[in-house]
Scaffold this motif. Structure first.
Motif, PDB file in Angstrom:
ATOM      1  N   ASN A   3       0.834  -1.192   0.000  1.00  0.00           N
ATOM      2  CA  ASN A   3       0.000   0.000   0.000  1.00  0.00           C
ATOM      3  C   ASN A   3       0.874   1.250   0.000  1.00  0.00           C
ATOM      4  O   ASN A   3       2.071   1.197   0.294  1.00  0.00           O
ATOM      5  CB  ASN A   3      -0.980  -0.006   1.179  1.00  0.00           C
ATOM      6  N   VAL A   4       0.268   2.349  -0.338  1.00  0.00           N
ATOM      7  CA  VAL A   4       0.979   3.614  -0.512  1.00  0.00           C
ATOM      8  C   VAL A   4       1.674   4.059   0.771  1.00  0.00           C
ATOM      9  O   VAL A   4       2.849   4.439   0.753  1.00  0.00           O
ATOM     10  CB  VAL A   4       0.002   4.706  -1.014  1.00  0.00           C
ATOM     11  N   LEU A   5       0.961   4.015   1.891  1.00  0.00           N
ATOM     12  CA  LEU A   5       1.560   4.473   3.150  1.00  0.00           C
ATOM     13  C   LEU A   5       2.813   3.679   3.492  1.00  0.00           C
ATOM     14  O   LEU A   5       3.845   4.253   3.853  1.00  0.00           O
ATOM     15  CB  LEU A   5       0.561   4.352   4.304  1.00  0.00           C
ATOM     16  N   ALA A   6       2.736   2.362   3.367  1.00  0.00           N
ATOM     17  CA  ALA A   6       3.890   1.515   3.688  1.00  0.00           C
ATOM     18  C   ALA A   6       5.063   1.815   2.763  1.00  0.00           C
ATOM     19  O   ALA A   6       6.217   1.841   3.200  1.00  0.00           O
ATOM     20  CB  ALA A   6       3.501   0.042   3.597  1.00  0.00           C
ATOM     21  N   ASP A   7       4.795   2.055   1.487  1.00  0.00           N
ATOM     22  CA  ASP A   7       5.875   2.354   0.543  1.00  0.00           C
ATOM     23  C   ASP A   7       6.530   3.696   0.857  1.00  0.00           C
ATOM     24  O   ASP A   7       7.748   3.840   0.760  1.00  0.00           O
ATOM     25  CB  ASP A   7       5.357   2.331  -0.892  1.00  0.00           C
ATOM     26  N   ILE A   8       5.751   4.683   1.260  1.00  0.00           N
ATOM     27  CA  ILE A   8       6.302   5.996   1.613  1.00  0.00           C
ATOM     28  C   ILE A   8       7.171   5.889   2.869  1.00  0.00           C
ATOM     29  O   ILE A   8       8.257   6.469   2.930  1.00  0.00           O
ATOM     30  CB  ILE A   8       5.162   7.024   1.787  1.00  0.00           C
ATOM     31  N   VAL A   9       6.721   5.120   3.853  1.00  0.00           N
ATOM     32  CA  VAL A   9       7.510   4.925   5.072  1.00  0.00           C
ATOM     33  C   VAL A   9       8.778   4.140   4.756  1.00  0.00           C
ATOM     34  O   VAL A   9       9.870   4.489   5.205  1.00  0.00           O
ATOM     35  CB  VAL A   9       6.668   4.202   6.156  1.00  0.00           C
ATOM     36  N   ARG A  10       8.654   3.080   3.952  1.00  0.00           N
ATOM     37  CA  ARG A  10       9.810   2.250   3.583  1.00  0.00           C
ATOM     38  C   ARG A  10      10.879   3.073   2.861  1.00  0.00           C
ATOM     39  O   ARG A  10      12.072   2.815   2.984  1.00  0.00           O
ATOM     40  CB  ARG A  10       9.342   1.088   2.705  1.00  0.00           C
ATOM     41  N   GLU A  25       8.554   9.507   5.196  1.00  0.00           N
ATOM     42  CA  GLU A  25       7.749   9.851   6.372  1.00  0.00           C
ATOM     43  C   GLU A  25       7.990   8.793   7.440  1.00  0.00           C
ATOM     44  O   GLU A  25       8.457   7.695   7.139  1.00  0.00           O
ATOM     45  CB  GLU A  25       6.244   9.892   6.036  1.00  0.00           C
ATOM     46  N   LYS A  26       7.623   9.140   8.678  1.00  0.00           N
ATOM     47  CA  LYS A  26       7.704   8.188   9.789  1.00  0.00           C
ATOM     48  C   LYS A  26       6.407   7.393   9.880  1.00  0.00           C
ATOM     49  O   LYS A  26       5.394   7.776   9.290  1.00  0.00           O
ATOM     50  CB  LYS A  26       7.972   8.932  11.090  1.00  0.00           C
ATOM     51  N   ASP A  27       6.438   6.305  10.616  1.00  0.00           N
ATOM     52  CA  ASP A  27       5.277   5.426  10.778  1.00  0.00           C
ATOM     53  C   ASP A  27       4.043   6.237  11.181  1.00  0.00           C
ATOM     54  O   ASP A  27       4.034   6.881  12.229  1.00  0.00           O
ATOM     55  CB  ASP A  27       5.587   4.378  11.847  1.00  0.00           C
ATOM     56  N   PRO A  28       2.971   6.215  10.359  1.00  0.00           N
ATOM     57  CA  PRO A  28       1.796   7.034  10.648  1.00  0.00           C
ATOM     58  C   PRO A  28       1.004   6.548  11.860  1.00  0.00           C
ATOM     59  O   PRO A  28       0.129   7.258  12.342  1.00  0.00           O
ATOM     60  CB  PRO A  28       0.964   6.922   9.369  1.00  0.00           C
ATOM     61  N   GLU A  53       1.437  14.217   9.232  1.00  0.00           N
ATOM     62  CA  GLU A  53       2.372  14.478   8.133  1.00  0.00           C
ATOM     63  C   GLU A  53       1.878  13.907   6.811  1.00  0.00           C
ATOM     64  O   GLU A  53       2.355  14.282   5.741  1.00  0.00           O
ATOM     65  CB  GLU A  53       3.756  13.912   8.461  1.00  0.00           C
ATOM     66  N   PHE A  54       0.927  12.983   6.869  1.00  0.00           N
ATOM     67  CA  PHE A  54       0.424  12.342   5.658  1.00  0.00           C
ATOM     68  C   PHE A  54      -0.706  13.126   5.005  1.00  0.00           C
ATOM     69  O   PHE A  54      -1.163  12.768   3.926  1.00  0.00           O
ATOM     70  CB  PHE A  54      -0.035  10.903   5.963  1.00  0.00           C
TER      71      PHE A  54
END
Length: 90
Positions: free
Chosen positions: A31-38, A42-45, A53-54
């Protein structure tokens, strides 16, 4: 029917509201959030108030991109490209 399975790398592509084009490595399924954190953007939402921040990603269109080489097909041969579990609405 003959089945082929492709294992290829994926990228997540998007344009921020300020016009900055971004392309980062991605995992599929994922998913998008996991890819951005990876990608350390960004830091873990799910920790503290990091989810704030998201907000800059709200209303942005995201694309998952990959390439693959297909086997040779006969002219006129019917070919189906099937994706399992693709969610185009979320």
């Amino acid at each position: 029917m003959i089945r082929y399975s492709w294992e290829s790398s994926w990228n997540l592509k998007y344009t921020l509201k300020d016009g900055q084009n971004v392309q980062i490595p991605a995992k599929v399924p994922g998913n998008v959030l996991a890819d951005i954190v990876r990608a350390n953007l960004e830091k873990d939402p799910f920790l503290a108030d990091n989810s704030l921040e998201f907000r800059k990603y709200d209303y942005i269109d995201f694309e998952y991109i990959t390439t693959f080489v297909t086997p040779e097909f006969l002219f006129g041969e019917r070919v189906e490209l099937v994706f399992s579990g693709v969610d185009t609405i979320a």
